[in-house]
Design a protein around this motif. Structure first.
Motif, mmCIF file in Angstrom:
data_model
loop_
_atom_site.group_PDB
_atom_site.id
_atom_site.type_symbol
_atom_site.label_atom_id
_atom_site.label_comp_id
_atom_site.label_asym_id
_atom_site.label_seq_id
_atom_site.Cartn_x
_atom_site.Cartn_y
_atom_site.Cartn_z
ATOM 1 N N CYS A 1 0.798 -1.219 -0.010
ATOM 2 C CA CYS A 1 -0.037 0.354 0.092
ATOM 3 C C CYS A 1 0.921 1.287 -0.063
ATOM 4 O O CYS A 1 0.668 2.299 -0.616
ATOM 5 C CB CYS A 1 -0.945 -0.008 1.124
ATOM 6 N N THR A 2 1.926 1.130 0.707
ATOM 7 C CA THR A 2 2.814 2.503 0.999
ATOM 8 C C THR A 2 3.460 2.622 -0.613
ATOM 9 O O THR A 2 3.654 3.809 -1.053
ATOM 10 C CB THR A 2 4.006 2.153 1.906
ATOM 11 N N SER A 3 3.753 1.574 -1.498
ATOM 12 C CA SER A 3 4.388 1.818 -2.456
ATOM 13 C C SER A 3 3.436 2.420 -3.650
ATOM 14 O O SER A 3 3.471 3.302 -4.489
ATOM 15 C CB SER A 3 5.232 0.655 -3.100
ATOM 16 N N THR A 4 2.243 1.822 -3.322
ATOM 17 C CA THR A 4 0.998 2.166 -4.336
ATOM 18 C C THR A 4 0.680 3.665 -4.067
ATOM 19 O O THR A 4 0.652 4.508 -5.083
ATOM 20 C CB THR A 4 -0.086 1.049 -4.130
ATOM 21 N N GLY A 5 0.645 3.925 -2.831
ATOM 22 C CA GLY A 5 0.176 5.616 -2.538
ATOM 23 C C GLY A 5 1.288 6.388 -3.097
ATOM 24 O O GLY A 5 1.007 7.572 -3.425
ATOM 25 N N LEU A 6 2.665 6.027 -2.927
ATOM 26 C CA LEU A 6 3.861 6.796 -3.222
ATOM 27 C C LEU A 6 3.803 7.262 -4.797
ATOM 28 O O LEU A 6 3.963 8.187 -5.153
ATOM 29 C CB LEU A 6 4.941 6.435 -2.695
ATOM 30 N N VAL A 7 3.340 6.115 -5.794
ATOM 31 C CA VAL A 7 3.457 6.249 -6.805
ATOM 32 C C VAL A 7 2.505 7.070 -7.345
ATOM 33 O O VAL A 7 2.513 7.838 -8.125
ATOM 34 C CB VAL A 7 3.309 4.716 -7.851
ATOM 35 N N ALA A 8 1.103 6.864 -6.616
ATOM 36 C CA ALA A 8 0.085 7.778 -7.147
ATOM 37 C C ALA A 8 0.261 9.079 -6.459
ATOM 38 O O ALA A 8 0.015 10.183 -7.570
ATOM 39 C CB ALA A 8 -1.153 7.246 -6.246
ATOM 40 N N LEU A 9 0.918 9.545 -5.569
ATOM 41 C CA LEU A 9 1.062 10.895 -5.033
ATOM 42 C C LEU A 9 2.191 11.572 -6.085
ATOM 43 O O LEU A 9 1.933 12.682 -6.671
ATOM 44 C CB LEU A 9 1.941 10.660 -3.833
#
Length: 275
Positions: free
Chosen positions: A37-45
């Protein structure tokens, strides 16, 4: 549905089964899900400044979906603690297409024809039969899996409605995935900051799973602009067929005749949806 859109949804099904197998194969699934989830959120950000702003009416859907996804992530981790991929995954995924079809009818006024509806029923029935094959799924595991299925249905209906008013499916998806950065806060509340430590290789594998999940669900959100939510959801849940094969090939799980027969029923349901 068996246009190029349906083909992409089937690709999403394969990708979805892949990242779930990656999660299930990890010993500490809560930690792995958190890094996913952290990697997903960072890419989205990182992507947000390069994307147009979704239309204002889409933001209530974005916020609601982002929060429901956190509940989904936690419930999926707990479901995987009590059963193998070939048992827990089908319950979670099989319970959602019918709920999505009902939710879409109630809130988006979508109504499936008799053949796609039969396809949804076949897919759901085939998926559930996979999970009940061995008859030894614990009550706690089944409850967690059904809760996961309910959250899948809720966020699918929310996203199906939200993307249609957003004006841009990619922007909608990125804003929604940015909420995944709440998952580390949930983890820290349970285990503390020190619990986030993990070998670099494990973090990298989890981050890779996060990238696969972006592609998998991003395709589904995009497809719901063009097809009924219930049909898209059911076609996506053919991922259990891929999960059964992955479980057999890489996780040493048994692939019995009944599982093969259930997969055939699911495939027939997919054909009905695409007819």
């Amino acid at each position: 549905m068996f246009s190029y859109v349906g083909g992409f949804v089937l690709l999403a099904a394969l990708l979805h089964a892949t990242w779930n197998a990656m999660l299930h194969g990890n010993r500490d699934r809560f930690l792995s899900m958190t890094w996913m989830c952290t990697s997903t959120g960072l890419v989205a950000l990182i992507a947000l400044p390069f994307l147009p702003m979704p239309a204002a009416p889409a933001f209530p859907y974005i916020i609601a979906s982002g929060l429901v996804h956190i509940v989904y992530s936690v419930s999926l981790v707990y479901a995987y603690r009590s059963g193998d991929l070939g048992e827990t995954y089908p319950i979670a995924r099989g319970s959602s297409p019918l709920l999505v079809a009902v939710g879409a009818a109630l809130f988006a006024r979508e109504h499936l024809g008799w053949l796609p509806l039969a396809g949804v029923l076949l897919v759901s029935g085939g998926i559930i039969s996979l999970a009940l094959e061995r008859g030894r799924v614990s009550l706690g595991g089944a409850s967690a899996a059904f809760l996961t299925g309910a959250t899948i249905a809720v966020y699918t209906v929310i996203d199906g409605m939200g993307v249609r008013v957003s004006g841009n499916a990619v922007a909608y998806t990125a804003w929604m995935f940015a909420f995944f950065l709440l998952m580390p806060l949930v983890f820290i509340a349970v285990r503390g900051v020190a619990g986030l430590r993990a070998p670099l290789a494990a973090i990298g594998q989890s981050a890779g799973g996060g990238m696969v999940s972006i592609a998998a669900y991003g395709i589904v959100i995009w497809a719901m602009q063009f097809g009924a939510m219930g049909a898209v959801s059911a076609l996506r849940e053919t991922s259990v067929v891929f999960a059964a094969l992955i479980g057999r090939m890489f996780l040493n799980e048994r692939l019995s005749f009944r599982r093969i027969a259930s997969c055939c029923v699911i495939a027939l349901g997919a054909i009905c949806i695409g007819a």
